[in-house]
Design an enzyme around this catalytic site. Structure first.
Site, PDB file in Angstrom:
ATOM      1  N   LYS A 158     -21.827  -1.758  14.695  1.00  0.00           N
ATOM      2  CA  LYS A 158     -20.756  -0.746  14.591  1.00  0.00           C
ATOM      3  C   LYS A 158     -20.852  -0.117  13.196  1.00  0.00           C
ATOM      4  O   LYS A 158     -20.042  -0.393  12.298  1.00  0.00           O
ATOM      5  CB  LYS A 158     -19.379  -1.356  14.888  1.00  0.00           C
ATOM      6  N   GLU A 192     -24.708   4.640  26.774  1.00  0.00           N
ATOM      7  CA  GLU A 192     -23.251   4.622  26.637  1.00  0.00           C
ATOM      8  C   GLU A 192     -22.779   6.053  26.436  1.00  0.00           C
ATOM      9  O   GLU A 192     -23.541   6.998  26.626  1.00  0.00           O
ATOM     10  CB  GLU A 192     -22.834   3.716  25.478  1.00  0.00           C
ATOM     11  N   TYR A 239     -17.680  -0.756  10.580  1.00  0.00           N
ATOM     12  CA  TYR A 239     -16.246  -0.525  10.764  1.00  0.00           C
ATOM     13  C   TYR A 239     -15.743  -1.160  12.046  1.00  0.00           C
ATOM     14  O   TYR A 239     -16.532  -1.629  12.871  1.00  0.00           O
ATOM     15  CB  TYR A 239     -15.936   0.977  10.736  1.00  0.00           C
ATOM     16  N   LEU A 252     -23.177  -0.236  22.021  1.00  0.00           N
ATOM     17  CA  LEU A 252     -22.187  -1.069  21.342  1.00  0.00           C
ATOM     18  C   LEU A 252     -21.571  -2.054  22.333  1.00  0.00           C
ATOM     19  O   LEU A 252     -21.204  -1.657  23.448  1.00  0.00           O
ATOM     20  CB  LEU A 252     -21.088  -0.165  20.768  1.00  0.00           C
TER      21      LEU A 252
END
Ligand code: PLP
Length: 278
Positions: A144, A176, A32, A200
């Protein structure tokens, strides 16, 4: 009601139907993107589409042709000027549930206009809190992926315990946030974890690094230990929904005595100016 795009058609949300045999539904097999739209213009569209292409390649799927045109058509159909494009691509559906996908499967492509909460400057200046947790997600967090169970559990841990975000530690290294990239400041220098399969490649992360370099701020992409993080002078999270979210407390430990730091606000202002001039 705003229309959505599903597999070539612009239709209302209530009309939209997807097969129960869709691999996105059965396996979380897909990827996505979330793209901000400011004054009807998709923000950093090329960068989002490049990351989409990379994610598709990493899961063995082809690029979706003319997706930029479908995005722009949907933006023009939307009644708002500022919102987010949510783009969801699954590998498609097949007659029988099977881990193995056929080579001739047709992807499912969904594009929607969505609203997400963007914080006011006043709220940003007050700062937010975070908690540290073990990063138990899979080792391909650079994709993602729509399989977000790990991130969902970690974000809900934060919200159920009164924190804004969960900051993730793997092998004593910051990776993250559950839905953001993370920056920290020590002695006037900014640090963020270097890219790899454990995080990411955030489009906002990239933008902030570019803005900091342009404005002669020292920005270093390197490993950050848990101790480095909690003993830092400033911390912020970045994402497409909120470019800079200052963190003033990590679990019980105050950062900068619980006050949003100068560099965090400088970078917030740089990002805000860039967006305003976009
Ligand atoms: N890391 C994770 C796990 C995320 O979910 C997100 C955003 O959703 C980010 C980082 C930030 O990425 P971007 O700046 O492209 O929105």
């Amino acid at each position: 009601m705003d229309e959505i795009y599903l597999n070539g058609d612009f239709i209302s949300k209530s009309e939209a139907q997807i097969s129960i045999m869709d691999r996105g539904f059965l396996f979380g097999d897909g990827v996505y993107e979330l793209i901000p739209v400011y004054n009807k213009k998709p923000f950093l569209l090329d960068k989002h589409l490049k990351r989409l292409k990379d994610s598709l390649t990493l899961i063995g799927m082809d690029e979706i042709k003319e997706i930029d045109k479908s995005i722009k058509t949907l933006i023009n159909k939307c009644s708002h000027s500022n919102f987010f494009i949510y783009l969801h691509i699954t590998r498609g559906s097949q007659a029988q549930r099977n881990h193995i996908y056929p080579s001739n499967i047709t992807p499912t492509v969904l594009i929607m206009c969505e609203d997400y909460p963007c914080f006011s400057e006043e709220k940003i200046k007050q700062g937010f809190t975070a908690s540290l947790q073990d990063d138990f997600r899979w080792m391909k967090s650079n994709i993602k992926s729509i399989s977000l169970l790990g991130n969902v559990l970690l974000k809900n841990y934060a919200s159920q315990n009164g924190f804004y975000e969960t900051l993730l530690i793997r092998n004593n290294k910051l990776t993250e946030g559950s839905a953001s990239n993370v920056f920290m400041v020590k002695d006037g220098k900014v640090y963020t974890p270097k890219l790899g399969s454990e995080l990411l490649p955030g489009v906002t992360r990239d933008l902030l690094i570019m803005l900091m370099k342009e404005n002669n701020l020292d920005i270093i992409e390197s490993d950050i230990s848990q101790t480095n993080l909690v003993e830092s002078d400033e911390i912020w999270c970045s994402s497409s929904t909120n470019a800079v979210v200052p963190i003033i407390k990590v679990d019980d430990k105050l950062i900068n005595e619980g006050v949003v730091g100068k560099i965090s606000m400088d970078v917030f202002n740089l990002a805000t100016k860039f967006i305003d001039n976009f």
